[in-house]
Write a protein that holds these residues in place. Structure first.
Motif, PDB file in Angstrom:
ATOM      1  N   ASP A 129       0.907  -1.229   0.162  1.00 55.94           N
ATOM      2  CA  ASP A 129      -0.014   0.113   0.105  1.00 55.94           C
ATOM      3  C   ASP A 129       0.905   1.326   0.063  1.00 55.94           C
ATOM      4  O   ASP A 129       1.287   1.607   1.265  1.00 55.94           O
ATOM      5  N   GLU A 131       0.300   4.506  -0.552  1.00 64.20           N
ATOM      6  CA  GLU A 131      -0.262   5.783   0.185  1.00 64.20           C
ATOM      7  C   GLU A 131       0.274   5.244   1.791  1.00 64.20           C
ATOM      8  O   GLU A 131       0.429   6.409   2.147  1.00 64.20           O
ATOM      9  N   ALA A 132      -0.222   4.494   2.304  1.00 65.26           N
ATOM     10  CA  ALA A 132      -0.013   3.979   3.580  1.00 65.26           C
ATOM     11  C   ALA A 132       1.390   4.129   4.090  1.00 65.26           C
ATOM     12  O   ALA A 132       1.924   4.563   4.952  1.00 65.26           O
ATOM     13  N   ALA A 135       2.698   7.554   4.200  1.00 70.13           N
ATOM     14  CA  ALA A 135       2.395   8.285   5.549  1.00 70.13           C
ATOM     15  C   ALA A 135       3.139   7.778   6.593  1.00 70.13           C
ATOM     16  O   ALA A 135       3.624   8.806   7.390  1.00 70.13           O
ATOM     17  N   GLU A 136       3.543   6.695   6.691  1.00 73.53           N
ATOM     18  CA  GLU A 136       4.488   6.007   7.585  1.00 73.53           C
ATOM     19  C   GLU A 136       5.877   6.794   7.663  1.00 73.53           C
ATOM     20  O   GLU A 136       6.305   7.019   8.433  1.00 73.53           O
ATOM     21  N   ARG A 220      -1.368  12.835   7.477  1.00 74.13           N
ATOM     22  CA  ARG A 220      -2.417  11.998   8.247  1.00 74.13           C
ATOM     23  C   ARG A 220      -1.930  10.429   8.291  1.00 74.13           C
ATOM     24  O   ARG A 220      -1.668   9.971   7.054  1.00 74.13           O
ATOM     25  N   ARG A 221      -1.848   9.823   9.555  1.00 69.25           N
ATOM     26  CA  ARG A 221      -1.688   8.456   9.283  1.00 69.25           C
ATOM     27  C   ARG A 221      -2.535   7.801  10.327  1.00 69.25           C
ATOM     28  O   ARG A 221      -2.462   7.769  11.424  1.00 69.25           O
ATOM     29  N   LYS A 222      -3.608   7.129   9.778  1.00 67.09           N
ATOM     30  CA  LYS A 222      -4.655   6.438  10.485  1.00 67.09           C
ATOM     31  C   LYS A 222      -5.397   7.353  11.097  1.00 67.09           C
ATOM     32  O   LYS A 222      -5.838   8.451  10.623  1.00 67.09           O
ATOM     33  N   ASP A 223      -5.419   7.511  12.609  1.00 68.83           N
ATOM     34  CA  ASP A 223      -6.348   8.586  13.408  1.00 68.83           C
ATOM     35  C   ASP A 223      -5.268   9.622  13.968  1.00 68.83           C
ATOM     36  O   ASP A 223      -5.550  10.308  14.464  1.00 68.83           O
ATOM     37  N   LYS A 224      -4.059   9.764  13.398  1.00 69.41           N
ATOM     38  CA  LYS A 224      -3.077  10.723  13.772  1.00 69.41           C
ATOM     39  C   LYS A 224      -2.716  11.609  12.630  1.00 69.41           C
ATOM     40  O   LYS A 224      -2.721  11.369  11.508  1.00 69.41           O
ATOM     41  N   THR A 225      -2.388  12.873  13.214  1.00 67.51           N
ATOM     42  CA  THR A 225      -1.884  13.945  12.068  1.00 67.51           C
ATOM     43  C   THR A 225      -0.569  14.570  12.814  1.00 67.51           C
ATOM     44  O   THR A 225      -0.584  14.818  13.922  1.00 67.51           O
TER      45      THR A 225
END
Length: 379
Positions: A129, A131-132, A135-136, A220-225
């Protein structure tokens, strides 16, 4: 200078206590060329606090490889380095001094390379993934950079406040190792995080490529920004630039050592991937592939290849023009676009395949041909 080796076990260190990365690398016949080039480079490396070998053999293996490659790159550019103090890692002296501290992103605590099957790591070198993974990557790079910006020594001084570097531009060098696929990520998402903008490609009525800048306020990563635009944040006012690479690895030392004839006859290396396309209308990189050594000395790889300098336009103490021009450089322009000056072959991402056996060279050439004629190589 007394002969030193990175592969003689440090005092109180046994092979069983060393990291698996180091053990595999130390024992593998295929890495003969890399080990010889590393030892050759380390012979001139001033180990100020006498911790380099121990960390290289244990949990700091990847970080020390980055440090060794950066030292070699600065040295091949003719930079004069002051290594009389253990921090920052490198201080360039002369008319245009620069202080450089190196850092890496690392796996979460308890998830070291000891827990990763090597074959699985190869399969995971390309993220499932993207995009993920980006973000990581941004979160991990941001954490590594902020950790260094917030660091204070026993006297409460930041890196740029130490007496021997006060008033000198301060630069952080970083490489990502937090995941087996981390080296797949390049300067694109990092530049977006540092400058708070991204280039959005489109085509005009004539089909020519047009890049427009888009402001990015957060990541943004999951529910964190986290906020974007680190360079413009108050915490980064003393950060003159970030040096980034995804190629200061064992593979670089293997390729360059093989070019110099340090490897055994039954080992060959193929390198395949994608590289920057100089066509101004190109929106995507182009495939490349070669067998290490199938060319003349004038085309040999350099340590400086793969290093990128992203300059901070808001810093209090900028890097002087030309001080780091041995690397690819990125400058933010008034119109919000990024000006990139490329001085080396710009291999965006690649995979190095080390092949061993009586027909290693023939097999390596076949692998390159297969890649260049595959769907991936024709893109």
């Amino acid at each position: 200078m007394m002969n030193r080796s990175l592969f003689d076990l440090a005092r109180k260190m046994t092979l069983e206590k060393a990291s698996r990365e180091f053990r595999d690398f130390r024992q593998a016949h295929a890495y003969t060329a890399a080990r010889r080039l590393m030892d050759e480079t380390f012979a001139d490396f001033p180990d100020i606090d006498h911790s380099f070998v121990r960390e290289f053999q244990s949990a700091g293996f990847s970080a020390r490889v980055l440090e060794l490659a950066l030292f070699a790159a600065l040295r091949e550019q003719g930079k004069e380095l002051d290594r009389t103090s253990p921090a920052p890692d490198f201080v360039m002296v002369g008319d245009d001094p620069v202080a450089i501290e190196a850092t890496t992103t690392n796996p979460p605590q308890g998830e070291t390379a000891e827990d990763v099957d090597l074959a699985a790591a190869v399969r995971r070198s390309i993220p499932n993934d993207l995009e993920a993974a980006e973000a990581e990557f941004v979160f991990q790079i941001g954490k590594a950079l902020r950790r260094k910006l917030e660091h204070r020594d026993a006297q409460g001084r930041a890196y740029w406040e130490k007496p021997h570097v006060e008033g000198v531009p301060f630069v952080l060098a970083v490489q990502s190792f937090h995941d087996p696929s981390a080296l797949f990520l390049t300067t694109g998402p990092l530049a977006t995080y540092l400058y708070g903008i991204r280039d959005v490609p489109s085509r005009d009525s004539d089909g020519s490529l047009v890049l427009n800048s888009q402001v990015v306020t957060e990541h943004r990563r999951k529910d964190k920004t986290i906020p974007s635009g680190l360079f413009a944040q108050p915490e980064a006012e003393h950060l003159a630039a970030v040096i980034f690479t995804n190629s200061a690895t064992v593979s670089k030392f293997s390729r360059m050592g093989t070019e110099r004839g340090y490897g055994p006859q039954d080992v060959a290396i193929a390198r395949c991937g994608v590289m920057y396309d100089p066509d101004p209308n190109a929106a995507l990189p182009v495939p490349f592939g070669y067998v290490v050594g199938d060319y003349g000395p004038g085309e040999h790889e350099t340590f400086s290849e793969g290093f990128h300098v992203l300059h901070n336009p808001w810093t209090r103490t900028p890097v002087a023009a030309g001080a780091l021009d041995g690397f690819t450089e990125h400058h933010l322009q008034p119109d919000g676009r990024l000006l990139t000056t490329i001085r080396h072959p710009d291999y965006v991402v690649s995979r190095t395949m080390i092949i061993q056996g009586d027909k290693a060279l023939l097999t390596a050439r076949l692998r390159v041909q297969q890649y260049l004629t595959s769907d991936a190589g024709r893109r």
